[in-house]
Every structure is written in C-alpha cells, then in structure tokens.
Design a protein around this motif. Structure first.
Motif, PDB file in Angstrom:
ATOM      1  N   GLN A  31      43.601 100.387  98.264  1.00 28.52           N
ATOM      2  CA  GLN A  31      44.746 101.328  98.775  1.00 28.52           C
ATOM      3  C   GLN A  31      45.152 102.469  97.676  1.00 28.52           C
ATOM      4  O   GLN A  31      45.166 103.636  97.920  1.00 28.52           O
ATOM      5  N   ARG A  32      45.434 101.978  96.367  1.00 32.34           N
ATOM      6  CA  ARG A  32      45.792 102.866  95.462  1.00 32.34           C
ATOM      7  C   ARG A  32      44.675 103.946  95.180  1.00 32.34           C
ATOM      8  O   ARG A  32      44.805 105.223  94.899  1.00 32.34           O
ATOM      9  N   SER A  33      43.231 103.615  95.180  1.00 33.35           N
ATOM     10  CA  SER A  33      42.229 104.614  94.952  1.00 33.35           C
ATOM     11  C   SER A  33      42.249 105.499  95.976  1.00 33.35           C
ATOM     12  O   SER A  33      41.679 106.766  95.956  1.00 33.35           O
ATOM     13  N   LEU A  34      42.758 105.178  97.352  1.00 38.04           N
ATOM     14  CA  LEU A  34      42.548 106.034  98.387  1.00 38.04           C
ATOM     15  C   LEU A  34      43.654 107.034  98.493  1.00 38.04           C
ATOM     16  O   LEU A  34      43.814 108.043  99.420  1.00 38.04           O
ATOM     17  N   GLY A  35      45.028 106.644  97.840  1.00 37.61           N
ATOM     18  CA  GLY A  35      46.134 107.593  97.799  1.00 37.61           C
ATOM     19  C   GLY A  35      46.605 108.416  99.091  1.00 37.61           C
ATOM     20  O   GLY A  35      45.791 109.128  99.498  1.00 37.61           O
ATOM     21  N   GLY A  36      47.642 107.754  99.783  1.00 35.43           N
ATOM     22  CA  GLY A  36      48.108 108.442 100.798  1.00 35.43           C
ATOM     23  C   GLY A  36      47.386 107.610 102.348  1.00 35.43           C
ATOM     24  O   GLY A  36      48.124 107.816 103.360  1.00 35.43           O
ATOM     25  N   LYS A  84      48.165 100.283 107.641  1.00 41.32           N
ATOM     26  CA  LYS A  84      47.652  99.929 108.974  1.00 41.32           C
ATOM     27  C   LYS A  84      46.184 100.626 109.064  1.00 41.32           C
ATOM     28  O   LYS A  84      45.275 100.018 109.557  1.00 41.32           O
ATOM     29  N   MET A  85      45.912 101.921 108.544  1.00 39.01           N
ATOM     30  CA  MET A  85      44.783 102.621 108.431  1.00 39.01           C
ATOM     31  C   MET A  85      43.852 102.030 107.663  1.00 39.01           C
ATOM     32  O   MET A  85      42.803 101.788 107.971  1.00 39.01           O
ATOM     33  N   LEU A  86      44.147 101.585 106.402  1.00 39.39           N
ATOM     34  CA  LEU A  86      43.324 100.862 105.556  1.00 39.39           C
ATOM     35  C   LEU A  86      42.913  99.524 106.433  1.00 39.39           C
ATOM     36  O   LEU A  86      41.387  99.519 106.192  1.00 39.39           O
ATOM     37  N   SER A  87      43.526  98.963 106.643  1.00 38.91           N
ATOM     38  CA  SER A  87      43.074  97.440 107.372  1.00 38.91           C
ATOM     39  C   SER A  87      41.979  97.942 108.571  1.00 38.91           C
ATOM     40  O   SER A  87      41.214  97.151 108.790  1.00 38.91           O
ATOM     41  N   GLN A  88      42.558  98.836 109.444  1.00 35.74           N
ATOM     42  CA  GLN A  88      41.673  99.379 110.621  1.00 35.74           C
ATOM     43  C   GLN A  88      40.460  99.713 110.120  1.00 35.74           C
ATOM     44  O   GLN A  88      39.346  99.356 110.754  1.00 35.74           O
ATOM     45  N   THR A  89      40.521 100.571 109.099  1.00 34.82           N
ATOM     46  CA  THR A  89      39.097 101.254 108.628  1.00 34.82           C
ATOM     47  C   THR A  89      38.161 100.263 108.043  1.00 34.82           C
ATOM     48  O   THR A  89      36.996  99.866 108.166  1.00 34.82           O
ATOM     49  N   LEU A  90      38.891  99.128 107.227  1.00 32.13           N
ATOM     50  CA  LEU A  90      38.213  98.137 106.739  1.00 32.13           C
ATOM     51  C   LEU A  90      37.314  97.221 107.779  1.00 32.13           C
ATOM     52  O   LEU A  90      36.381  96.857 107.670  1.00 32.13           O
ATOM     53  N   ARG A  91      38.343  96.952 108.784  1.00 38.97           N
ATOM     54  CA  ARG A  91      37.824  96.191 109.885  1.00 38.97           C
ATOM     55  C   ARG A  91      36.815  96.656 110.480  1.00 38.97           C
ATOM     56  O   ARG A  91      35.753  96.071 110.771  1.00 38.97           O
ATOM     57  N   THR A  92      36.639  98.056 110.702  1.00 40.26           N
ATOM     58  CA  THR A  92      35.588  98.774 111.417  1.00 40.26           C
ATOM     59  C   THR A  92      34.241  98.506 110.730  1.00 40.26           C
ATOM     60  O   THR A  92      33.223  98.669 111.143  1.00 40.26           O
ATOM     61  N   LEU A  93      34.454  99.043 109.319  1.00 37.52           N
ATOM     62  CA  LEU A  93      33.303  99.058 108.409  1.00 37.52           C
ATOM     63  C   LEU A  93      32.673  97.643 108.131  1.00 37.52           C
ATOM     64  O   LEU A  93      31.562  97.634 108.042  1.00 37.52           O
ATOM     65  N   LEU A 107      31.515 109.113 110.556  1.00 33.93           N
ATOM     66  CA  LEU A 107      31.603 109.912 109.323  1.00 33.93           C
ATOM     67  C   LEU A 107      32.688 111.195 109.462  1.00 33.93           C
ATOM     68  O   LEU A 107      32.900 111.488 108.319  1.00 33.93           O
ATOM     69  N   ALA A 108      33.048 111.263 110.579  1.00 35.62           N
ATOM     70  CA  ALA A 108      34.016 112.374 110.509  1.00 35.62           C
ATOM     71  C   ALA A 108      35.290 112.029 110.307  1.00 35.62           C
ATOM     72  O   ALA A 108      36.393 112.761 109.824  1.00 35.62           O
ATOM     73  N   ASP A 109      35.647 110.894 110.063  1.00 36.23           N
ATOM     74  CA  ASP A 109      36.905 110.150 109.572  1.00 36.23           C
ATOM     75  C   ASP A 109      37.037 110.254 108.104  1.00 36.23           C
ATOM     76  O   ASP A 109      36.126 109.625 107.503  1.00 36.23           O
ATOM     77  N   LYS A 110      38.085 111.073 107.633  1.00 34.60           N
ATOM     78  CA  LYS A 110      38.164 111.195 106.368  1.00 34.60           C
ATOM     79  C   LYS A 110      38.263 109.737 105.451  1.00 34.60           C
ATOM     80  O   LYS A 110      37.744 109.771 104.389  1.00 34.60           O
ATOM     81  N   TRP A 111      38.996 108.974 106.003  1.00 30.63           N
ATOM     82  CA  TRP A 111      39.287 107.752 105.550  1.00 30.63           C
ATOM     83  C   TRP A 111      37.872 106.857 105.153  1.00 30.63           C
ATOM     84  O   TRP A 111      37.775 106.308 104.401  1.00 30.63           O
ATOM     85  N   VAL A 112      37.089 106.975 106.226  1.00 31.67           N
ATOM     86  CA  VAL A 112      35.691 106.309 105.873  1.00 31.67           C
ATOM     87  C   VAL A 112      34.901 106.923 104.766  1.00 31.67           C
ATOM     88  O   VAL A 112      34.354 106.017 104.047  1.00 31.67           O
ATOM     89  N   LEU A 113      34.783 108.238 104.646  1.00 31.82           N
ATOM     90  CA  LEU A 113      34.188 108.659 103.431  1.00 31.82           C
ATOM     91  C   LEU A 113      34.688 108.425 102.222  1.00 31.82           C
ATOM     92  O   LEU A 113      33.909 108.014 101.234  1.00 31.82           O
ATOM     93  N   LEU A 114      36.179 108.515 102.159  1.00 31.26           N
ATOM     94  CA  LEU A 114      36.827 108.046 100.794  1.00 31.26           C
ATOM     95  C   LEU A 114      36.618 106.999 100.487  1.00 31.26           C
ATOM     96  O   LEU A 114      36.437 106.385  99.303  1.00 31.26           O
TER      97      LEU A 114
END
Length: 105
Positions: free
Chosen positions: A29-34, A38-47, A5-12
């Motif tokens: 990706q648009r809703s998360l802006g920035g 690669k980070m989007l794919s990695q975070t989605l796979r983790t979640l 939960l310390a990962d900002k992308w997870v919370l967003l």
C-alpha cells in the motif's frame, strides 16, 4: 480481457512486486501511494485469482503474516509491461502538459 492492464493499479502493483519480490499488505500500500485499502484488496484478489500473485499466510505469527509475491506467470507479465511503465514514468510530464494545453483551448 484476461488481465485488465488498462487499470493503473494493476500495472503499478505488478511493477512494485517485480522490483521488491515479496511485500506485506502495508508495504505494498505504501509503495503504491494513493491506493485505497478497498482498491488494494480488490486488485490483489483479482491478480491472485488470475494466477499472477501468490498470497501466503503464516499463521504462526500473531497477527498472521500475509505476504504477496508474483507467480512465474506474474513475473512474465510484469516483465512484458516494464517498457510501458518506463515510458509512462518518463513521459508523464509531457502528457500533463498536453492536457493543460488542451484544457486552455
């Protein structure tokens, strides 16, 4: 730690999916802006691996339609982190001011 939960992308990402319900990759990706692809794919796979996000593929579409949504467990953690997200949004300017004051010293 089970969920980072310390990962900002997870919370967003949890907050975005909580608000919208179901999103396509590009919408997320648009809703998360920035966030990078690669980070989007990695975070989605983790979640998804943690059982918080459900990935659904409709192969009848060309190209296949891929949708992401929170699972029951994901909705639970997204709701639990809502107050933290709200506080962060409300206090961001104050934190930036504190950083600037610190850096001026």
């Amino acid at each position: 730690m089970l969920v980072d939960l310390a990962d900002k992308w997870v919370l967003l990402m949890l907050a975005s999916l909580r608000e919208s319900g179901v999103q396509r990759y590009s919408e997320l990706q648009r809703s998360l802006g920035g966030i990078s692809r690669k980070m989007l794919s990695q975070t989605l796979r983790t979640l998804e691996r943690d059982g918080l996000v459900l990935r659904t593929v409709d192969v009848k579409m060309a190209p296949p339609l891929v949708l992401y949504e929170l699972t029951e467990l994901g909705r639970e953690i997204a709701e639990e982190t809502r107050a933290l997200c709200t506080w962060t949004e409300k206090r961001t300017a104050t934190v930036y001011e504190a950083r600037a004051a610190y850096d001026r010293r």
